[in-house]
Design a protein around this motif. Sequence first.
Motif, short mmCIF file in Angstrom:
data_model
loop_
_atom_site.label_atom_id
_atom_site.label_comp_id
_atom_site.label_asym_id
_atom_site.label_seq_id
_atom_site.Cartn_x
_atom_site.Cartn_y
_atom_site.Cartn_z
N LEU A 64 0.87 -1.17 0.00
CA LEU A 64 0.00 0.00 0.00
C LEU A 64 0.91 1.22 0.00
CD1 LEU A 64 -3.09 0.51 0.14
CD2 LEU A 64 -2.81 0.87 2.59
N THR A 65 0.71 2.13 -0.94
CA THR A 65 1.62 3.26 -1.10
C THR A 65 0.86 4.57 -1.10
OG1 THR A 65 3.11 1.86 -2.42
CG2 THR A 65 3.44 4.24 -2.53
N TYR A 66 1.22 5.46 -0.17
CA TYR A 66 0.67 6.80 -0.12
C TYR A 66 1.70 7.80 -0.64
CZ TYR A 66 -2.88 4.73 2.92
OH TYR A 66 -3.89 3.95 3.42
N GLY A 67 1.22 8.96 -1.06
CA GLY A 67 2.13 9.98 -1.59
C GLY A 67 3.16 10.41 -0.57
N VAL A 68 2.78 10.48 0.69
CA VAL A 68 3.71 10.74 1.79
C VAL A 68 3.59 9.58 2.76
CG1 VAL A 68 4.31 12.27 3.71
CG2 VAL A 68 3.52 13.24 1.53
N ALA A 69 4.70 8.93 3.06
CA ALA A 69 4.67 7.75 3.91
C ALA A 69 4.37 8.12 5.36
CB ALA A 69 6.01 7.02 3.84
N PRO A 70 3.65 7.27 6.09
CA PRO A 70 3.55 7.47 7.53
C PRO A 70 4.95 7.50 8.15
CG PRO A 70 2.04 5.75 6.78
CD PRO A 70 2.94 6.06 5.64
N GLY A 71 5.09 8.28 9.21
CA GLY A 71 6.41 8.37 9.83
C GLY A 71 6.89 7.07 10.39
N ALA A 91 -0.89 -14.02 4.52
CA ALA A 91 -0.74 -12.77 3.77
C ALA A 91 -0.23 -11.65 4.67
CB ALA A 91 -2.09 -12.37 3.16
N THR A 92 0.53 -10.73 4.05
CA THR A 92 1.07 -9.58 4.76
C THR A 92 0.69 -8.30 4.03
OG1 THR A 92 3.17 -9.66 3.54
CG2 THR A 92 3.05 -10.91 5.62
N LEU A 93 0.81 -7.20 4.75
CA LEU A 93 0.58 -5.86 4.17
C LEU A 93 1.79 -5.00 4.51
CD1 LEU A 93 -1.27 -3.74 2.81
CD2 LEU A 93 -2.18 -3.23 5.09
N ASN A 94 2.35 -4.36 3.48
CA ASN A 94 3.51 -3.50 3.64
C ASN A 94 3.13 -2.09 3.20
OD1 ASN A 94 6.03 -2.29 3.74
ND2 ASN A 94 7.09 -4.02 2.80
N VAL A 95 3.02 -1.17 4.15
CA VAL A 95 2.63 0.20 3.87
C VAL A 95 3.88 1.06 3.67
CG1 VAL A 95 1.41 2.24 4.74
CG2 VAL A 95 0.49 -0.04 5.18
N ASN A 96 4.06 1.59 2.47
CA ASN A 96 5.19 2.46 2.14
C ASN A 96 6.52 1.91 2.62
OD1 ASN A 96 2.82 4.70 2.16
ND2 ASN A 96 4.54 5.43 0.93
N SER A 97 6.69 0.61 2.43
CA SER A 97 7.97 -0.07 2.75
C SER A 97 8.34 0.02 4.23
CB SER A 97 9.12 0.50 1.90
OG SER A 97 8.86 0.34 0.51
N LEU A 98 7.36 0.16 5.11
CA LEU A 98 7.63 0.17 6.54
C LEU A 98 7.76 -1.24 7.11
CD1 LEU A 98 5.25 3.05 7.70
CD2 LEU A 98 7.74 3.11 7.52
N GLY A 99 7.52 -2.25 6.27
CA GLY A 99 7.71 -3.63 6.71
C GLY A 99 6.50 -4.50 6.41
N ALA A 100 6.76 -5.71 5.92
CA ALA A 100 5.69 -6.67 5.65
C ALA A 100 5.10 -7.14 6.97
CB ALA A 100 6.22 -7.86 4.84
N THR A 101 3.82 -6.86 7.17
CA THR A 101 3.17 -7.08 8.46
C THR A 101 2.01 -8.05 8.28
OG1 THR A 101 3.74 -4.82 9.11
CG2 THR A 101 2.02 -5.92 10.39
N PRO A 102 1.96 -9.15 9.07
CA PRO A 102 0.90 -10.15 8.89
C PRO A 102 -0.50 -9.55 9.07
CG PRO A 102 2.66 -11.01 10.29
CD PRO A 102 2.93 -9.54 10.11
#
Length: 261
Positions: A64-71, A91-102
């Motif tokens: 998941l990619t936003y224009g500005v990454a969460p801090g 399955a995992t979710l990785n928000v703006n490369s903050l880490g693949a999270t289950p």
Amino acid sequence: MDIGASNWQEDDNSNSTPSPDGLPEGCAPSGVNNWARATMGAIKRWFNWSIPKTTAGTSTAYTLTYGVAPGALVDGMTHLVQFNATNGAAATLNVNSLGATPLYTYTPTVGWAAAPAGALPANAISRVAYHSSSCTYRVLDLRGANTWTPADGSGAGLTFTSVSAFYQVIGNMVFAYFTLTFPSTSNGANVIISGLPVTVPNQNYAVIDSPVGANTVSTGYTFRAVKNTATFQIINTSSGPSINSAWSTATIQGCIVYPIS
């Protein structure tokens, strides 16, 4: 600076750190500008997290990619997600490369556990919230629909025709409805129909009988999910599993209902 960050305080008077993280008494005019811009950006980012955002990646590794990454990943940080593909196992979710999270779902009997394969249908929209102590994203809403493909699982190599099958996930329950027509067959193997969209839990409570609809006499028959598989059988309530030849050229329809976990 984001709303979930530790420098945002519920107590108004505590938001007094130097601009742009706060607005202390007597702050310079330039600090007011910086604080206002930072606050507007944080509110806009929070808004963007609150509207549906489609994932990319694969069924087991969503991104998941936003224009500005969460801090950072912050406890309780919530996103509204539209899944680009039906999920696979673990399955995992990785928000703006903050880490693949289950991705975890909840049931009263199991608690929070990895979302079973098929529990998050393609195009379903769910809220997910980061849980810091378990380092997982908890799926807060389970609701979606998609197609599935009934197939012969008896080993007889039967090809069904006039197949139409959909399923709905509502909370912890799967509703897999379908219609299909058997070929002409004299095969004596027990009917086993495979392809259910979510594996039936390995629990006795998951074995739920559903009524059979057919263009032949079907009184006294039920559809019965088989635990720990993605299959169901046709059961004669007086004599046990029904065989393929009993349904030669018949059209059957119904809805298999069972829990996700």
